[in-house]
Write an enzyme that holds these catalytic residues in place. Sequence first.
Site, PDB file in Angstrom:
ATOM      1  N   CYS A   1      -1.426  34.906  24.917  1.00 27.67           N
ATOM      2  CA  CYS A   1      -1.164  34.427  23.547  1.00 27.67           C
ATOM      3  C   CYS A   1      -2.436  34.097  22.787  1.00 27.67           C
ATOM      4  O   CYS A   1      -2.796  34.753  21.819  1.00 27.67           O
ATOM      5  CB  CYS A   1      -0.339  33.136  23.598  1.00 27.67           C
ATOM      6  SG  CYS A   1       1.275  33.304  24.244  1.00 27.67           S
TER       7      CYS A   1
HETATM    8  N1  SAJ Z   1      -7.894  26.341  27.067  1.00 27.95           N
HETATM    9  C1  SAJ Z   1      -9.129  25.765  26.826  1.00 27.95           C
HETATM   10  N2  SAJ Z   1      -9.191  24.556  26.211  1.00 27.95           N
HETATM   11  C2  SAJ Z   1      -8.060  23.901  25.805  1.00 27.95           C
HETATM   12  C3  SAJ Z   1      -6.811  24.508  26.037  1.00 27.95           C
HETATM   13  C4  SAJ Z   1      -6.739  25.720  26.674  1.00 27.95           C
HETATM   14  O1  SAJ Z   1     -10.160  26.329  27.188  1.00 27.95           O
HETATM   15  O2  SAJ Z   1      -8.175  22.800  25.261  1.00 27.95           O
HETATM   16  C5  SAJ Z   1      -7.816  27.650  27.698  1.00 27.95           C
HETATM   17  C6  SAJ Z   1      -7.002  27.666  28.969  1.00 27.95           C
HETATM   18  O3  SAJ Z   1      -7.813  27.415  30.091  1.00 27.95           O
HETATM   19  C7  SAJ Z   1      -6.459  29.088  28.994  1.00 27.95           C
HETATM   20  C8  SAJ Z   1      -6.307  29.426  27.519  1.00 27.95           C
HETATM   21  O4  SAJ Z   1      -7.139  28.512  26.805  1.00 27.95           O
HETATM   22  O5  SAJ Z   1      -7.392  29.983  29.568  1.00 27.95           O
HETATM   23  C9  SAJ Z   1      -4.879  29.322  27.014  1.00 27.95           C
HETATM   24  O6  SAJ Z   1      -4.401  28.081  27.442  1.00 27.95           O
HETATM   25  P1  SAJ Z   1      -3.031  27.469  26.835  1.00 27.95           P
HETATM   26  O7  SAJ Z   1      -2.905  26.076  27.377  1.00 27.95           O
HETATM   27  O8  SAJ Z   1      -3.002  27.644  25.372  1.00 27.95           O
HETATM   28  O9  SAJ Z   1      -1.926  28.306  27.575  1.00 27.95           O
HETATM   29  P2  SAJ Z   1      -1.038  29.523  27.114  1.00 27.95           P
HETATM   30  O10 SAJ Z   1      -1.828  30.743  26.898  1.00 27.95           O
HETATM   31  O11 SAJ Z   1       0.051  29.583  28.118  1.00 27.95           O
HETATM   32  O12 SAJ Z   1      -0.473  29.088  25.697  1.00 27.95           O
HETATM   33  C10 SAJ Z   1       0.860  28.706  25.590  1.00 27.95           C
HETATM   34  C11 SAJ Z   1       1.181  29.066  24.181  1.00 27.95           C
HETATM   35  N3  SAJ Z   1       2.591  29.097  23.998  1.00 27.95           N
HETATM   36  C12 SAJ Z   1       3.110  30.087  23.223  1.00 27.95           C
HETATM   37  O13 SAJ Z   1       2.447  30.938  22.706  1.00 27.95           O
HETATM   38  C13 SAJ Z   1       4.566  30.084  23.068  1.00 27.95           C
HETATM   39  C14 SAJ Z   1       0.551  28.091  23.200  1.00 27.95           C
HETATM   40  O14 SAJ Z   1       1.154  28.259  21.902  1.00 27.95           O
HETATM   41  C15 SAJ Z   1       0.719  26.672  23.626  1.00 27.95           C
HETATM   42  O15 SAJ Z   1       0.013  25.837  22.704  1.00 27.95           O
HETATM   43  C16 SAJ Z   1       0.137  26.499  25.003  1.00 27.95           C
HETATM   44  O16 SAJ Z   1       0.935  27.324  25.888  1.00 27.95           O
HETATM   45  C17 SAJ Z   1       0.178  25.042  25.449  1.00 27.95           C
HETATM   46  O17 SAJ Z   1       0.264  24.158  24.563  1.00 27.95           O
HETATM   47  O18 SAJ Z   1       0.035  24.820  26.644  1.00 27.95           O
END
Ligand code: SAJ
Length: 444
Positions: free
Chosen positions: A280
């Site tokens: 995403c």
């Molecule tokens: N990450 C960082 N710093 C942060 C947060 C995440 O480096 O502060 C990195 C993570 O390690 C990962 C990537 O970004 O590699 C994505 O992390 P994520 O927590 O956003 O996880 P996702 O990709 O599963 O995102 C999902 C998304 N959900 C949908 O698209 C429906 C996102 O919109 C959500 O915000 C996210 O989950 C969430 O909140 O956990």
Amino acid sequence: METKTLPRRQDATRSRGSRTKVRSLAVIGLGYVGLPLALLAEARGLRVHGFDIDTNKLSSLKKREAVFLEESERQALKKSHAKFSADEKVLADVDAYVLCVPTPVDENHIPDLAPLMAAARSVGRHLKKGALVVIESTVNPGVCENMVLPEIARESGLRVERDFFFAHCPERINPGDAEWNVRTIPRVIGAYGPRSLTHTRALYRTLIHTDIISMESIKEAEAVKMVENSFRDVNIAFVNELAMSFAKAGIDITNVIRGASSKPFSFMPHFPGCGVGGHCIPVDPYYLIRYGRENGFEHRFLATAREINNGMPHYTVDVLEKLLAQLGRPLEKATVALLGIAYKRDVPDIRESPALVIRDELERRGAHVRSYDPFVKNQSTAGSVEDALAGADAAVVATNHSMFSLLQPDVFRTRNVPVVVDGRNCLDKDAFIAEGITYRGIGR
Ligand code: SAJ
């Protein structure tokens, strides 16, 4: 509980009882989005057919297995009577279709709509009058109405809003999150017209007992998902840039973020790391960038954020190379233990994972990499943390799996691993420094 409706130009007609009732549902795409939705629909009493072209996935489903499901969903799958098939016949005679197929970008970050268009044609071949089609796949504004809908209309020979109904309800699945799941996450819908809106609201009211927000148009609903995820990408880029800057000043960014988080309003913490992975966050902004260009607008901010986040794996390897050089150990020919391959804590998903970029960059610079990830054993070259650390000149933590966060410094010291780069700032920095290990995080 509440069906909130934003002010609309047209008043949606009220649900007309049984004419909008969905008794059967076909879910196209049985991954981490479609399968939980299919199981939820079955739990709500709908007859459910699942369609997917991936025969490997289908053979697991035939055994009622799916690694990416939460525990409660795994149990539901074992008891499920839903029909899962690669045969399009399962798409015949259903009241509603929900398309949950991937919308990835290619290596040049160009959105790839081929899976979605193929799914649209499959649905079009079986669509009957009165049925509803909902797109849950993530797309930029305009894709549903200008690309997907014409394909469905052409294949079916039916007319939208008269013969069949059409809407977008962007998926909001958050892999690994036990609290927010397909049952509990509020949903946003954008429909082609008032009748489509009525049918779509009726379907999601059947499925979920949480807020359903109706946007004024399909484009607005497409834009909502793009904005949600681009918001996250730019905020991560913000703290990643701060991390690189403060590292030069000897300021611990994680302490600064903790301090800023004490402000009870208008601050939302994000955390620096070795990169941004997943299906995403690193993908959706490219859809918005391309869409902007089509409309003659250059999303400089989104593009810069992508550039910063895409640079974090290389930055992480740079940090390691400098630390080893200070110890008189060139990175070339060094053995590096890479802890973590998945893109996110405690999930088995490696899509767009920064760890893969770190691994490739280490090898490109001549290092020998021994990788271990408890959730991705088939891509691991070591059988355990200890195995990966044996004989290593350094270690890089690329994923903040719970088991890695608990690692104590003596696990490294007793194996004479002198350098640890913590790409997720998940280790106990002070304990590692006290143990005499050269420790660096990202921005601390
Ligand atoms: N990450 C960082 N710093 C942060 C947060 C995440 O480096 O502060 C990195 C993570 O390690 C990962 C990537 O970004 O590699 C994505 O992390 P994520 O927590 O956003 O996880 P996702 O990709 O599963 O995102 C999902 C998304 N959900 C949908 O698209 C429906 C996102 O919109 C959500 O915000 C996210 O989950 C969430 O909140 O956990």
